[in-house]
Motif scaffolding. Sequence first.
Motif, PDB file in Angstrom:
ATOM      1  N   ILE A 121       0.838  -1.202   0.000  1.00 46.26           N
ATOM      2  CA  ILE A 121       0.000   0.000   0.000  1.00 46.26           C
ATOM      3  C   ILE A 121       0.872   1.250   0.000  1.00 46.26           C
ATOM      4  N   THR A 122       1.871   1.252   0.884  1.00 40.86           N
ATOM      5  CA  THR A 122       2.761   2.409   0.986  1.00 40.86           C
ATOM      6  C   THR A 122       3.525   2.651  -0.312  1.00 40.86           C
ATOM      7  N   MET A 123       4.032   1.572  -0.919  1.00 35.74           N
ATOM      8  CA  MET A 123       4.795   1.720  -2.157  1.00 35.74           C
ATOM      9  C   MET A 123       3.915   2.194  -3.309  1.00 35.74           C
ATOM     10  N   LEU A 124       2.704   1.661  -3.404  1.00 41.65           N
ATOM     11  CA  LEU A 124       1.793   2.083  -4.468  1.00 41.65           C
ATOM     12  C   LEU A 124       1.448   3.564  -4.339  1.00 41.65           C
ATOM     13  N   ILE A 125       1.151   3.995  -3.121  1.00 44.39           N
ATOM     14  CA  ILE A 125       0.819   5.401  -2.897  1.00 44.39           C
ATOM     15  C   ILE A 125       2.027   6.292  -3.175  1.00 44.39           C
ATOM     16  N   ALA A 126       3.210   5.847  -2.727  1.00 43.25           N
ATOM     17  CA  ALA A 126       4.425   6.641  -2.941  1.00 43.25           C
ATOM     18  C   ALA A 126       4.724   6.803  -4.431  1.00 43.25           C
ATOM     19  N   ASN A 177      13.208   9.691  -2.957  1.00 45.67           N
ATOM     20  CA  ASN A 177      12.256   9.377  -1.890  1.00 45.67           C
ATOM     21  C   ASN A 177      11.474   8.107  -2.203  1.00 45.67           C
ATOM     22  N   ILE A 178      11.049   7.965  -3.455  1.00 42.00           N
ATOM     23  CA  ILE A 178      10.304   6.772  -3.857  1.00 42.00           C
ATOM     24  C   ILE A 178      11.175   5.526  -3.715  1.00 42.00           C
ATOM     25  N   ALA A 179      12.416   5.612  -4.183  1.00 41.66           N
ATOM     26  CA  ALA A 179      13.332   4.469  -4.090  1.00 41.66           C
ATOM     27  C   ALA A 179      13.598   4.098  -2.634  1.00 41.66           C
ATOM     28  N   LEU A 180      13.756   5.115  -1.782  1.00 41.44           N
ATOM     29  CA  LEU A 180      14.015   4.862  -0.355  1.00 41.44           C
ATOM     30  C   LEU A 180      12.824   4.160   0.296  1.00 41.44           C
ATOM     31  N   ILE A 181      11.622   4.629   0.009  1.00 45.66           N
ATOM     32  CA  ILE A 181      10.415   4.014   0.580  1.00 45.66           C
ATOM     33  C   ILE A 181      10.279   2.567   0.121  1.00 45.66           C
ATOM     34  N   ILE A 182      10.510   2.327  -1.167  1.00 45.36           N
ATOM     35  CA  ILE A 182      10.408   0.963  -1.693  1.00 45.36           C
ATOM     36  C   ILE A 182      11.423   0.053  -1.016  1.00 45.36           C
ATOM     37  N   ILE A 195      10.372  -3.161   1.352  1.00 48.13           N
ATOM     38  CA  ILE A 195      10.759  -4.515   0.953  1.00 48.13           C
ATOM     39  C   ILE A 195      11.571  -5.182   2.054  1.00 48.13           C
ATOM     40  N   ILE A 196      12.466  -4.440   2.681  1.00 46.72           N
ATOM     41  CA  ILE A 196      13.270  -4.996   3.779  1.00 46.72           C
ATOM     42  C   ILE A 196      12.379  -5.406   4.946  1.00 46.72           C
ATOM     43  N   VAL A 197      11.447  -4.534   5.322  1.00 47.68           N
ATOM     44  CA  VAL A 197      10.530  -4.836   6.433  1.00 47.68           C
ATOM     45  C   VAL A 197       9.687  -6.067   6.107  1.00 47.68           C
ATOM     46  N   ALA A 198       9.130  -6.103   4.893  1.00 45.84           N
ATOM     47  CA  ALA A 198       8.314  -7.254   4.499  1.00 45.84           C
ATOM     48  C   ALA A 198       9.152  -8.524   4.463  1.00 45.84           C
ATOM     49  N   GLY A 199      10.378  -8.418   3.959  1.00 46.45           N
ATOM     50  CA  GLY A 199      11.258  -9.583   3.892  1.00 46.45           C
ATOM     51  C   GLY A 199      11.608 -10.123   5.260  1.00 46.45           C
ATOM     52  N   ILE A 200      11.898  -9.231   6.204  1.00 46.21           N
ATOM     53  CA  ILE A 200      12.229  -9.661   7.569  1.00 46.21           C
ATOM     54  C   ILE A 200      11.047 -10.380   8.208  1.00 46.21           C
ATOM     55  N   ASN A 201       9.851  -9.835   8.025  1.00 47.80           N
ATOM     56  CA  ASN A 201       8.663 -10.484   8.586  1.00 47.80           C
ATOM     57  C   ASN A 201       8.438 -11.862   7.960  1.00 47.80           C
ATOM     58  N   ASN A 218       0.132   3.686 -13.667  1.00 49.19           N
ATOM     59  CA  ASN A 218       0.703   3.041 -14.842  1.00 49.19           C
ATOM     60  C   ASN A 218       0.720   1.536 -14.613  1.00 49.19           C
ATOM     61  N   LEU A 219       0.034   0.794 -15.470  1.00 49.41           N
ATOM     62  CA  LEU A 219      -0.072  -0.658 -15.296  1.00 49.41           C
ATOM     63  C   LEU A 219       1.293  -1.322 -15.317  1.00 49.41           C
ATOM     64  N   GLY A 220       2.188  -0.833 -16.156  1.00 43.98           N
ATOM     65  CA  GLY A 220       3.531  -1.405 -16.230  1.00 43.98           C
ATOM     66  C   GLY A 220       4.286  -1.241 -14.922  1.00 43.98           C
ATOM     67  N   HIS A 221       4.178  -0.066 -14.312  1.00 45.27           N
ATOM     68  CA  HIS A 221       4.837   0.173 -13.022  1.00 45.27           C
ATOM     69  C   HIS A 221       4.278  -0.745 -11.932  1.00 45.27           C
ATOM     70  N   ILE A 222       2.956  -0.917 -11.939  1.00 46.39           N
ATOM     71  CA  ILE A 222       2.315  -1.757 -10.921  1.00 46.39           C
ATOM     72  C   ILE A 222       2.762  -3.211 -11.060  1.00 46.39           C
ATOM     73  N   LEU A 223       2.767  -3.713 -12.284  1.00 44.44           N
ATOM     74  CA  LEU A 223       3.203  -5.100 -12.510  1.00 44.44           C
ATOM     75  C   LEU A 223       4.667  -5.286 -12.139  1.00 44.44           C
ATOM     76  N   LEU A 224       5.506  -4.326 -12.524  1.00 41.18           N
ATOM     77  CA  LEU A 224       6.931  -4.414 -12.198  1.00 41.18           C
ATOM     78  C   LEU A 224       7.150  -4.394 -10.696  1.00 41.18           C
ATOM     79  N   LEU A 225       6.401  -3.553  -9.986  1.00 45.02           N
ATOM     80  CA  LEU A 225       6.524  -3.485  -8.531  1.00 45.02           C
ATOM     81  C   LEU A 225       6.126  -4.803  -7.890  1.00 45.02           C
ATOM     82  N   ASN A 226       5.011  -5.375  -8.326  1.00 45.62           N
ATOM     83  CA  ASN A 226       4.554  -6.646  -7.755  1.00 45.62           C
ATOM     84  C   ASN A 226       5.556  -7.767  -7.999  1.00 45.62           C
TER      85      ASN A 226
END
Length: 410
Positions: free
Chosen positions: A38-43, A275-280, A284-290, A372-380
């Motif tokens: 959610i945070t990455m998509l909004i960012a 800022n976007i790269a930092l948030i992503i 990802i690190i937080v999600a990976g650790i969990n 952008n659909l391409g950005h969303i797919l790449l992020l996922n």
Amino acid sequence: MNLEYFIAKRLHGATSYKSSASTTIIKIAIIAIAIGMITMLIAIATGLGLQKKIREKVAAFSGDMLVSNFDGNNSEETVNPVPLYQDFYPDFEAVPEVTHVQAVATRAGIIRTATDFEGVLVKGLGADYDWDRIDDYLIEGRFPVLTGDLNTEMIISSYLANRLGFTLGDKVIVYFIDDNSDRPRPLRLDIVGIYESGYQEFDKAYLMADIRHIQRINRWKDYEVGAFEVFIDDFDKVEEVNNYVYKNSGSFLRSITVIQRNHNIFEWVKLFDFNIALIIAIMIIVAGINMIVALLVLILERTRMIGILKALGSSDYSVRKIFIYNAMYLIGMGLFWGNLIGLGLVFAQQYFGIITLNPETYYVKVAPVYINLGHILLLNVSVFVLCLLMLLIPSYIITKISPVKSIRFE
């Protein structure tokens, strides 16, 4: 369906967890991935949206690039005129990326009222001016008529109108300093429209009228203008196209991009990428650790099952695949809910403008979003793959589990 996949499917079933603690940890892992998504998509949506909106707005009022004389003047006021008859005007055929060319001129003046005065820039426009680019920013009235006989119609920004107490239909007298006379030259203009760009540098200074007024005040010929604003089809190529525009503009003319003319704004806009790269990266690190914690809990609770599978002849690789499949399921669940909620919030902002901003700081009133659909797919895909790669190391613990000891493990 292979055996590993079947066992993995049983692992995330309703009865697959031995304790409420492990269930809670796994739920937290899914929630962490969802919140991160959610945070990455909004960012990404708001960061790219703000970048795109600011670039469009600045370019709409000043062109993607400006072709003018080498006069050594870096101010906004036109000093030396340019002949209107150019090979690139009105159609820049030598550079196919150019979509429109329009002639403009500017002259500094002063507006004086009974109680106040304000320095302004009168921007002269011709019949070739593309009003469609700034149509969304007209909040009252209409655009001036620039064809036919010369008239006194002009549009003024809401900032200047409010500051000086003007309303639609008022008459405004602008005074210009004349180098050949001790007295300023007055120009009476009638307000037929009020615009609000949110681009404060422009709103605080500019009013727009017929270019023939500037030609008359500057004592230019009717075929002389201040400069040419050039628009292209892809802003991302502005630096590259500007080189071609410069080469095909003539030896006595220069071409500068809107980025060069508004360096501070575009340098600030570039910070959004960091800022976007930092948030992503953080998400990802937080999600990976969990996910690592959740996987370790699964392995710990299923130590006996691991020992039994090994005793029955399963290889370490096959057993690791069972837990990797299960982790993939958990990551997928987190991504599903993250996309569902995140895109819902982004679309809500796009259609309802829930989040507002200070235009003096951000140049827009409502936080824009860019989907952008391409950005969303790449992020996922990136989040899924990176989280999965982070789980390969902890899954290696399975190879160290002894069948004999694990079967007796409590």
